[in-house]
Design a protein around this motif. Sequence first.
Motif, PDB file in Angstrom:
ATOM      1  N   PHE A  68      55.799  49.401  49.564  1.00 25.49           N
ATOM      2  CA  PHE A  68      57.176  49.596  49.986  1.00 25.49           C
ATOM      3  C   PHE A  68      57.982  48.408  49.497  1.00 25.49           C
ATOM      4  N   GLY A  69      59.273  48.612  49.360  1.00 21.03           N
ATOM      5  CA  GLY A  69      60.076  47.498  48.879  1.00 21.03           C
ATOM      6  C   GLY A  69      60.997  47.968  47.786  1.00 21.03           C
ATOM      7  N   VAL A 255      60.725  53.900  41.220  1.00 16.07           N
ATOM      8  CA  VAL A 255      60.036  53.625  42.480  1.00 16.07           C
ATOM      9  C   VAL A 255      60.374  52.254  43.045  1.00 16.07           C
ATOM     10  N   TYR A 256      60.881  51.372  42.218  1.00 10.97           N
ATOM     11  CA  TYR A 256      61.274  50.060  42.733  1.00 10.97           C
ATOM     12  C   TYR A 256      62.622  50.127  43.447  1.00 10.97           C
ATOM     13  N   ALA A 257      63.378  51.198  43.191  1.00 12.24           N
ATOM     14  CA  ALA A 257      64.631  51.414  43.905  1.00 12.24           C
ATOM     15  C   ALA A 257      64.387  52.182  45.197  1.00 12.24           C
ATOM     16  N   GLN A 277      72.471  49.719  26.278  1.00 15.36           N
ATOM     17  CA  GLN A 277      71.043  49.975  26.201  1.00 15.36           C
ATOM     18  C   GLN A 277      70.368  49.444  27.466  1.00 15.36           C
ATOM     19  N   ASP A 278      69.533  50.278  28.061  1.00 16.82           N
ATOM     20  CA  ASP A 278      68.833  49.886  29.286  1.00 16.82           C
ATOM     21  C   ASP A 278      67.338  49.820  28.989  1.00 16.82           C
ATOM     22  N   LYS A 279      66.857  48.618  28.723  1.00 18.48           N
ATOM     23  CA  LYS A 279      65.445  48.446  28.410  1.00 18.48           C
ATOM     24  C   LYS A 279      64.701  47.752  29.542  1.00 18.48           C
ATOM     25  N   GLY A 280      65.343  47.733  30.711  1.00 12.13           N
ATOM     26  CA  GLY A 280      64.680  47.130  31.863  1.00 12.13           C
ATOM     27  C   GLY A 280      63.512  47.974  32.320  1.00 12.13           C
ATOM     28  N   ARG A 281      62.666  47.405  33.129  1.00 10.80           N
ATOM     29  CA  ARG A 281      61.474  48.088  33.605  1.00 10.80           C
ATOM     30  C   ARG A 281      61.857  49.305  34.450  1.00 10.80           C
ATOM     31  N   PHE A 282      61.225  50.438  34.128  1.00  9.79           N
ATOM     32  CA  PHE A 282      61.412  51.649  34.929  1.00  9.79           C
ATOM     33  C   PHE A 282      60.023  52.186  35.237  1.00  9.79           C
TER      34      PHE A 282
END
Length: 329
Positions: A68-69, A255-257, A277-282
Amino acid sequence: MQALCNLATINGAPLLNTSLWRKTDRGLCSTFAGSSTFTGLFCKKAFLGNNCIEKSGDLFVRATWRFFGGGGGKSTNASIEHSEAALEDVLLFYFQLDLETRVQYCLNTEQYDIAKMFRDKLNEVEAGITKQQQAKRGSSKSEAQDKELKILTLRADIKKAIESENYDVAAKLRDEVSKFETEALTASAKALAFENVEYAFRLGQQVQHKVFGYRAVICGMDPVCCESKSWMEKANIDKLSQGPNQPFYQVLVDVYADPNLLVAYVAEENLLASEEQDKGRFDHPYTQFLFYGTDTAGDFIPIRQLREKFDRPRYESPYEQGDDGTGDA
């Protein structure tokens, strides 16, 4: 497909080694237990353990995360857009892909009896998918035409009732005609929406929820809201500026959101495309079987079967060249 879950073998053919599919390295725990669509698909002979065994009872899929988090969203009310139907749609698609792979594997290794077993199960899954699609499109041209034919029949019955001076029956038949006329009009309008829809977002595109703030990836789409009336009431669809008569998207939620939402069903007006551009972790467990990976813009590349399912063209990222436009990687 073996990368998606831990597989055992039976005579060399890959099988799920447990009724509880665990992706422990990423925290996913999916449990198969009782749902309407899965009823009958896996209850006669469930592929559990190293053998094909008899198992009674319905099946459904419940997916949760062990951690969770995150909590990057603006509100915990995002759960109102959780859709069991959308989740079921994604998982049925997974079962279809998995069984197709197993059938081909058995044919390639000349294990024809096992291939037939998997083919029979695949036929059941495909029948479930077809039924689901028909329920979703419930307002196709054929349905509208059927209602028009019913209206013509009722009008003929009204004429006969009037000729025989049976006015009470004629009045009841007129009420039925009015009902079918309304349904036929709704069916025709929805069928037209399926034919002429224009989507603002594409499969694999990363988006952000305008209200709840979470990041998500598009994995499916409908030209109008195809959920139940009870779901629409719970999700406050009537408060949207365009209501249910706009494209709705199945989205995988980071899942981090929100570690528990997983799959949401969101109106087009509530989604916002990333301007850069969105290259952040998903992170999401289903990206592994729905997409090949990410493109140079950070969006996900849908597999061919997913594009065919929603009849969407292949998309080429505009960021194939370097940022300075010189073509340098």
